[in-house]
Design a protein around this motif. Sequence first.
Motif, mmCIF file in Angstrom:
data_model
loop_
_atom_site.group_PDB
_atom_site.id
_atom_site.type_symbol
_atom_site.label_atom_id
_atom_site.label_comp_id
_atom_site.label_asym_id
_atom_site.label_seq_id
_atom_site.Cartn_x
_atom_site.Cartn_y
_atom_site.Cartn_z
ATOM 1 N N UNK A 37 0.836 -1.202 0.000
ATOM 2 C CA UNK A 37 0.000 0.000 0.000
ATOM 3 C C UNK A 37 0.875 1.258 0.000
ATOM 4 N N UNK A 38 0.219 2.403 0.052
ATOM 5 C CA UNK A 38 0.946 3.669 -0.073
ATOM 6 C C UNK A 38 1.928 3.890 1.073
ATOM 7 N N UNK A 39 1.646 3.318 2.226
ATOM 8 C CA UNK A 39 2.599 3.422 3.332
ATOM 9 C C UNK A 39 3.900 2.715 2.991
ATOM 10 N N UNK A 40 3.776 1.543 2.383
ATOM 11 C CA UNK A 40 4.971 0.835 1.930
ATOM 12 C C UNK A 40 5.688 1.656 0.857
ATOM 13 N N UNK A 41 4.884 2.269 -0.017
ATOM 14 C CA UNK A 41 5.467 3.056 -1.108
ATOM 15 C C UNK A 41 6.356 4.152 -0.541
ATOM 16 N N UNK A 42 5.904 4.756 0.552
ATOM 17 C CA UNK A 42 6.680 5.853 1.127
ATOM 18 C C UNK A 42 8.033 5.362 1.624
ATOM 19 N N UNK A 264 -6.102 12.683 7.693
ATOM 20 C CA UNK A 264 -5.325 12.917 8.905
ATOM 21 C C UNK A 264 -5.293 11.746 9.872
ATOM 22 N N UNK A 265 -5.631 10.568 9.394
ATOM 23 C CA UNK A 265 -5.476 9.370 10.217
ATOM 24 C C UNK A 265 -4.535 8.409 9.517
ATOM 25 N N UNK A 266 -3.783 7.696 10.309
ATOM 26 C CA UNK A 266 -2.833 6.743 9.772
ATOM 27 C C UNK A 266 -3.502 5.747 8.820
ATOM 28 N N UNK A 272 -8.212 -0.582 7.805
ATOM 29 C CA UNK A 272 -8.787 -0.880 6.509
ATOM 30 C C UNK A 272 -9.051 0.375 5.678
ATOM 31 N N UNK A 273 -8.182 1.343 5.797
ATOM 32 C CA UNK A 273 -8.344 2.580 5.016
ATOM 33 C C UNK A 273 -7.166 2.740 4.058
ATOM 34 N N UNK A 274 -6.632 1.617 3.596
ATOM 35 C CA UNK A 274 -5.416 1.728 2.793
ATOM 36 C C UNK A 274 -5.686 1.656 1.291
ATOM 37 N N UNK A 296 6.835 15.991 0.734
ATOM 38 C CA UNK A 296 6.921 16.358 2.146
ATOM 39 C C UNK A 296 8.168 15.718 2.740
ATOM 40 N N UNK A 297 8.619 16.246 3.860
ATOM 41 C CA UNK A 297 9.805 15.694 4.492
ATOM 42 C C UNK A 297 9.499 14.290 5.006
ATOM 43 N N UNK A 298 10.485 13.399 4.979
ATOM 44 C CA UNK A 298 10.179 11.991 5.258
ATOM 45 C C UNK A 298 9.676 11.716 6.666
ATOM 46 N N UNK A 299 9.968 12.608 7.608
ATOM 47 C CA UNK A 299 9.487 12.351 8.969
ATOM 48 C C UNK A 299 8.127 12.983 9.253
ATOM 49 N N UNK A 300 7.642 13.826 8.326
ATOM 50 C CA UNK A 300 6.331 14.455 8.524
ATOM 51 C C UNK A 300 5.235 13.528 8.045
ATOM 52 N N UNK A 301 4.026 13.753 8.526
ATOM 53 C CA UNK A 301 2.929 12.969 7.979
ATOM 54 C C UNK A 301 2.665 13.371 6.527
ATOM 55 N N UNK A 302 2.169 12.447 5.759
ATOM 56 C CA UNK A 302 1.885 12.712 4.342
ATOM 57 C C UNK A 302 0.426 12.375 4.099
ATOM 58 N N UNK A 303 -0.372 13.401 3.799
ATOM 59 C CA UNK A 303 -1.799 13.144 3.639
ATOM 60 C C UNK A 303 -2.128 12.747 2.206
#
Length: 462
Positions: A37-42, A264-266, A272-274, A296-303
Motif C-alpha cells: 500500500x501507499x505506506x509501503x510506497x513511502x 489525517x489518520x494513519x 482498513x483505510x489503505x 513532504x519531508x520523510x518524517x512528517x505525515x503525508x496526507x
Amino acid sequence: MLKIYNTLTRQKEDFHPINTDKVGMYVCGMTVYDYCHMGHARVLVMFDVITRHLRRRFPQVEYVRNITDIDDKIIARAVENQEDIFSLTNRFIDAMHEDERALGVLPPDVEPRATDAMDQMFYMIKSLVDKGIAYQGKNGDVYYSVRKFDNYGKLSGKNLDELEAGARVDIESDKKDPLDFVLWKMAKPTEPSWSSPWGEGRPGWHIECSAMSTHHLGNHFDIHGGGMDLAFPHHENEIAQSEGANDCSFVNTWMHVGFVNINDEKMSKSLNNFFTIRGVLESYDGETLRYFIMSSHYRSPLNFSDENLNNAKSSLTRLYTATRGLGSSEAAMDEVSQRFDFEKRFNAALDDDFNTPIALSILFELAKLVNSERDKDIDQASALAQLLIKLGDYIGILQTNADDFLKQGVGLSDEEIDEKIKLRDKARAEKDFALSDQIRDELTESGIVLEDSANGTSWRRK
RNA sequence: GGCCGGAUAGCAAAGCGGUUAUGCAGGGGCCUGCAAAGCCUUAUAGACCAGUUCGACUCUGGUUCCGGCCUCCA
C-alpha cells in the motif's frame, strides 16, 4: 556534511560511517501476504532517495532490505487461499518488485528472505539462550527475557515499569514476564515449520531482522530504518537481541519514516483505510506518486488525497515542460553547474536530513531560469535544462523523455491528435479561426492541451 | 494513564531570531489571431496566551486542538 535525524538521540547528527569506505544500511521491508500500500510506497521511495544520495556521498553503500516471508498472517492467508505459503509469498514478492519499478525505486543490494536465514537465527537464539538472556517456556516457545537487557526501551523512550503497567495480560503464554517476546514459536501440527534445536517451529518476527542485518552488515553497522510504527516494539527488540547476543553496539543511526494518512489518520491494514500502490497507479503514473511522496519531508505525515496527487502531477508537469525540447552536452552542463549554485544547494538540501521539499524547490528555481533563458540564450537554457534533468536523476525523477511524460494518458491516439492538429494548422493558415478554435475546443474536451509556438504546435495530456 | 510528534497563507509544504521559500489556485501586466505554456508583478501566513529580546512564525513557559506509539502494522 551529511546530517541525519537519529531516533535514538532525537536529534539531527553529523553522519560519520563506521568505515568510511563503505556505509551499511538495513531497512525493514515487507511482510508479503498482500499487495503493497501507499505506506509501503513511502518507505520504498524514501529509502531509495536516501540510498541514491548516500551513493553519491560515499565510495560504497550496501543497502539490505529484507523480506518477511514467514509469519502468522502469511500462514493464515495461505490457509484461507488453500495454497502453499511459498506460492503465496512468491506471488506477492513479484508484485512488490513490479510496484517498486513503477515508482522508480532501484533494487537494494541484498534482499534476504527470512526463510533463507534460519541458521543465522538459530545461531543468535542459541547465543541468547546460552547467556541466559533467553529461555524456553513449558510450551516449548523460546522467549527473550527483557529484564535481562539493561538498555531495554532506549530507542522508543519507554521504560519497563511503565510498559508493565499498561500491558495486556497474556493468558496463554508461558512468559516469565508479560513483556518478554517470542524468539522461536512451536508449530501446530498443520502449520509450516522448520527443525530447530528447540523443536519444530517458526521464528518470532523480530529475530529475523537481527540475524539478517548483522549477517550481511556485521554486528555493528551504520543505519537501520523502517516505518515509524516499527520503532516499538520491533526495533527495540532488535536492539535487545543483537546487543544481547553480540555484546556490542548494534546500530548507530536509526531512521523512521512518517505515516501516510487518510483524512489525517494513519493509513493501515487494521483500519482498513489503505490504498494499494497498484490501485493508485490506475489513476496516476508512478513518477507522480514518487513526486507526491517526496513533496513532504520523510518524517512528517503525508496526507493522501486526490487533490495532493493532482498537485504533484501539476508540479511535475511544470518541470517537464521546462526541459521539453532542450538538452545539451555534458560539458556544457558541467559549465553551467559550475557557474550557478543550483547543484550545490540541491546537495546541501539532501545533506540536511534528506530535505526533499527544499531540493524540489531548487528544481523549480532552476526551471524558472530555463524558461526565462529560452528566448534569450538557447544554449544556456539547454545546458540548464540538462542540469535540471541531472538533479532530477539524483532523486529519481525527470528521467522520462519530456514529450513522453507530457503526452502519456488514455483517450485519443497520438495519430488521431496529430491529424486534428494538421487540420487546425490548415484552418489557421487560412485565418479560419472559428474552425481552428472549434478543433482546439474538441481536443480540450478530450483532455488534450494545445500549445502554439513559433516552431509549430505541440500538445500534452492534461 | 505513560511516552512521542504536530498546529504556517485558499490548498500543499520548507527554512529561518531581523531580508522573496517553493508548487498549485487567485489579481494585474507582457507575449498570442484568441488561447495554452512561459515571463514580469501582486495579494493572502504562522492555533491561543504570556515571557525573553532592540526585534519572534522562529527561543521559553502555559492553554487548546490534532495525530502517533504503548497489541500485528511501513
